[in-house]
Scaffold this motif. Sequence first.
Motif, PDB file in Angstrom:
ATOM      1  N   PHE A 156      -9.612 -10.860  12.940  1.00 57.42           N
ATOM      2  CA  PHE A 156      -9.326  -9.830  11.943  1.00 57.42           C
ATOM      3  C   PHE A 156      -8.069 -10.191  11.178  1.00 57.42           C
ATOM      4  N   TRP A 157      -8.130 -10.038   9.856  1.00 58.50           N
ATOM      5  CA  TRP A 157      -6.942 -10.230   9.024  1.00 58.50           C
ATOM      6  C   TRP A 157      -7.069  -9.425   7.729  1.00 58.50           C
ATOM      7  N   TYR A 158      -5.903  -9.201   7.074  1.00 56.40           N
ATOM      8  CA  TYR A 158      -5.852  -8.500   5.789  1.00 56.40           C
ATOM      9  C   TYR A 158      -5.829  -9.512   4.646  1.00 56.40           C
ATOM     10  N   ASN A 159      -6.543  -9.183   3.576  1.00 54.32           N
ATOM     11  CA  ASN A 159      -6.559 -10.021   2.376  1.00 54.32           C
ATOM     12  C   ASN A 159      -5.650  -9.488   1.279  1.00 54.32           C
ATOM     13  N   ILE A 160      -5.223  -8.237   1.417  1.00 55.40           N
ATOM     14  CA  ILE A 160      -4.382  -7.586   0.415  1.00 55.40           C
ATOM     15  C   ILE A 160      -3.147  -7.013   1.103  1.00 55.40           C
ATOM     16  N   LYS A 161      -1.988  -7.214   0.484  1.00 55.19           N
ATOM     17  CA  LYS A 161      -0.737  -6.714   1.055  1.00 55.19           C
ATOM     18  C   LYS A 161      -0.663  -5.189   0.931  1.00 55.19           C
ATOM     19  N   ARG A 162       0.305  -4.605   1.636  1.00 55.65           N
ATOM     20  CA  ARG A 162       0.428  -3.147   1.614  1.00 55.65           C
ATOM     21  C   ARG A 162       0.918  -2.620   0.274  1.00 55.65           C
ATOM     22  N   ASN A 163       1.490  -3.506  -0.576  1.00 54.29           N
ATOM     23  CA  ASN A 163       1.869  -3.081  -1.932  1.00 54.29           C
ATOM     24  C   ASN A 163       0.751  -3.338  -2.940  1.00 54.29           C
ATOM     25  N   ASN A 164      -0.445  -3.681  -2.423  1.00 53.34           N
ATOM     26  CA  ASN A 164      -1.674  -3.895  -3.185  1.00 53.34           C
ATOM     27  C   ASN A 164      -1.723  -5.244  -3.899  1.00 53.34           C
ATOM     28  N   ASP A 165      -0.790  -6.142  -3.632  1.00 55.51           N
ATOM     29  CA  ASP A 165      -0.879  -7.496  -4.172  1.00 55.51           C
ATOM     30  C   ASP A 165      -1.902  -8.304  -3.362  1.00 55.51           C
ATOM     31  N   LYS A 166      -2.596  -9.206  -4.025  1.00 51.68           N
ATOM     32  CA  LYS A 166      -3.507 -10.100  -3.322  1.00 51.68           C
ATOM     33  C   LYS A 166      -2.686 -11.097  -2.502  1.00 51.68           C
ATOM     34  N   ASP A 167      -3.073 -11.282  -1.268  1.00 48.82           N
ATOM     35  CA  ASP A 167      -2.306 -12.155  -0.376  1.00 48.82           C
ATOM     36  C   ASP A 167      -2.923 -13.553  -0.380  1.00 48.82           C
TER      37      ASP A 167
ATOM     38  N   GLY B 294     -11.805   4.477   0.845  1.00 47.85           N
ATOM     39  CA  GLY B 294     -11.727   5.070   2.177  1.00 47.85           C
ATOM     40  C   GLY B 294     -10.471   4.718   2.951  1.00 47.85           C
ATOM     41  N   GLN B 295      -9.620   3.825   2.413  1.00 46.69           N
ATOM     42  CA  GLN B 295      -8.426   3.402   3.158  1.00 46.69           C
ATOM     43  C   GLN B 295      -7.146   4.091   2.682  1.00 46.69           C
ATOM     44  N   LEU B 296      -7.275   5.023   1.739  1.00 46.50           N
ATOM     45  CA  LEU B 296      -6.100   5.657   1.131  1.00 46.50           C
ATOM     46  C   LEU B 296      -5.156   6.247   2.170  1.00 46.50           C
ATOM     47  N   PHE B 297      -5.698   6.993   3.155  1.00 47.95           N
ATOM     48  CA  PHE B 297      -4.847   7.621   4.160  1.00 47.95           C
ATOM     49  C   PHE B 297      -4.884   6.871   5.494  1.00 47.95           C
ATOM     50  N   ARG B 298      -5.558   5.749   5.526  1.00 45.39           N
ATOM     51  CA  ARG B 298      -5.662   4.970   6.762  1.00 45.39           C
ATOM     52  C   ARG B 298      -4.725   3.768   6.761  1.00 45.39           C
ATOM     53  N   ARG B 299      -4.574   3.148   5.609  1.00 46.55           N
ATOM     54  CA  ARG B 299      -3.605   2.059   5.476  1.00 46.55           C
ATOM     55  C   ARG B 299      -2.714   2.397   4.284  1.00 46.55           C
ATOM     56  N   LYS B 300      -1.620   3.092   4.557  1.00 42.39           N
ATOM     57  CA  LYS B 300      -0.752   3.602   3.500  1.00 42.39           C
ATOM     58  C   LYS B 300       0.131   2.490   2.938  1.00 42.39           C
ATOM     59  N   CYS B 301       0.614   2.715   1.729  1.00 36.87           N
ATOM     60  CA  CYS B 301       1.517   1.748   1.103  1.00 36.87           C
ATOM     61  C   CYS B 301       2.795   1.619   1.923  1.00 36.87           C
ATOM     62  N   GLY B 302       3.398   0.444   1.910  1.00 34.37           N
ATOM     63  CA  GLY B 302       4.619   0.212   2.665  1.00 34.37           C
ATOM     64  C   GLY B 302       5.826   0.867   2.010  1.00 34.37           C
ATOM     65  N   LEU B 303       6.878   1.051   2.774  1.00 30.76           N
ATOM     66  CA  LEU B 303       8.101   1.650   2.240  1.00 30.76           C
ATOM     67  C   LEU B 303       8.894   0.664   1.409  1.00 30.76           C
ATOM     68  N   SER B 304       8.538  -0.630   1.491  1.00 32.33           N
ATOM     69  CA  SER B 304       9.178  -1.652   0.674  1.00 32.33           C
ATOM     70  C   SER B 304       8.116  -2.652   0.239  1.00 32.33           C
ATOM     71  N   PRO B 305       8.385  -3.430  -0.817  1.00 29.56           N
ATOM     72  CA  PRO B 305       7.390  -4.392  -1.300  1.00 29.56           C
ATOM     73  C   PRO B 305       6.989  -5.447  -0.269  1.00 29.56           C
ATOM     74  N   VAL B 306       7.828  -5.628   0.750  1.00 30.23           N
ATOM     75  CA  VAL B 306       7.549  -6.678   1.740  1.00 30.23           C
ATOM     76  C   VAL B 306       7.137  -6.092   3.086  1.00 30.23           C
ATOM     77  N   SER B 307       6.701  -4.839   3.098  1.00 33.24           N
ATOM     78  CA  SER B 307       6.271  -4.221   4.352  1.00 33.24           C
ATOM     79  C   SER B 307       5.101  -4.996   4.935  1.00 33.24           C
ATOM     80  N   ILE B 308       5.095  -5.154   6.266  1.00 36.37           N
ATOM     81  CA  ILE B 308       4.034  -5.909   6.925  1.00 36.37           C
ATOM     82  C   ILE B 308       3.246  -4.999   7.852  1.00 36.37           C
TER      83      ILE B 308
END
Length: 525
Positions: free
Chosen positions: A472-483, A509-523
Amino acid sequence: MKYGHLTFLVFLSFWGITLVISDLYLSVHRLEELAKYEPALLAGIKKYVDAQPLGVPANIVRFINETEAIISNKKDVSHDIRHPINTYHLVERFVFYWLYLFEKLACKKCTKVTAVKDFKAAHHAALHNITRLPVMRDLNGTMRGILRLWRTYKLDINKLMQGEVLGYRGRGLTHKDVVRLIMYAAEHPEFYYEEIVLRTQMVHSLKGTRLYHGGLFELASAYYRHGFINIAKTILESLLPLGDQTLTAAYDYCLKHPDVNVTKTLTAPESDKPSYEALCRGEIKSPKELSKLNCNHRRTLIPIYWSKEEIFHHDPRISLFHDVISDREIDMVLKSSVFQLTRRYSKDSTIDENEDVLATSWLSELKTKAVVPLTRRIQLITGLSTHVSRSYSDSENYEINNFGVGGMQKPHVDFLNISLGEYQKKEERSIRMSGDRVATWVFYLSDVERGGATVFPEIRVRVPVIKGAALFWYNIKRNNDKDQRSLNAECPVAKGSKFVCKKWILEAGQLFRRKCGLSPVSIDT
């Protein structure tokens, strides 16, 4: 060649076999199924031969005896079709021998022979399930797979010719097999190094025979064709004492080349994907980097259910979850999908010989209810919505891949560079406005003996294939940038039949499940 293919199609029609446009070399599983039918074909051909009062040509008898020896000894290394060299021999038998025998039996006069009628009646049921038999394209794909394995894993040429691939023995390559590999490599300039090395081996094997000098001339021609003029001149010079006018003319022609005095040494070509190939050969992280990785029990949406997580990278987070799919569920997925395996057409590329070497089928929760528990389990472990319905969905259908001979998937990113709400006319109705692929989940449905790892070249991560686990891995960062670091690839399978089952999780469907980070570099943690 065209006439041979036409006759072959007539034969297939004669036997009642349905054609499906899909290459067999793209799926080791389909090749294994093909091998299961060969004993029945062999028994039928033997019956036909026994019915001939005047006998049959010696080459047919030799082929029957050799094939029977291979098939009857199940403990012999030649019997394992998951070995790429053995696969080559299987495909070669069908393309050059079985095809010839089929043509002989399909002739109008032959069909009146009682033995042929019995052969047809006895094996019609078995052959009915074979959608397509191997053709020359499959043999070419198999040879390309062997050359790819050689280059990627830097195999020893002497061991390869003896049938050994990364410690696993198969049936060795004959003089005739080496010639076929040479001819294939000669037609594809990217394999110039392999062509010259194979020709050199051929010349060594011919020493002391009447073919030796001809082999040297062909070797010199190959060096000249690929720009090693000084080496070609040296070889031709050694042949001048023979007094052959053709050799003398070739030598004089070589002397006129402007680079005749430029010294070049034959070396293996530099890879255009060095990190990818290095990862395929083994782990390249330092001990210090590896020491920061760990295994743990990870909480899920159900407090009493914990998953077993092995962390391969922290930023971006790449995790392997162990024991997330049972053998029974694996069997269910495979039985529901293997008969639909076909060539995979990429949305952004044309089909060529450098394509991904795998066959694909799809499973939908709406049509195959048995996979619904798997979809719920993914949601339980990741915390992301995997909802699927006819009207809207938060994840795509399952994609099942079986890799072929030297099967691999070139480096690519999974995200599609589309936005949530952006209408995608070509997609299924339920995901046309569901956005980009936030994350990727990959079930491993089989083990492989050698090769086949999933790698991430940008961050130097290598994940081995473990049956029952899921990556399992993420393709998009928490600030919505493509990783871009999510660039991933599948290494060539050196031995084994690799099955994976992918699920892409979408933005909807991920709006309240994977919230935006508190900073642009949130992991992600």
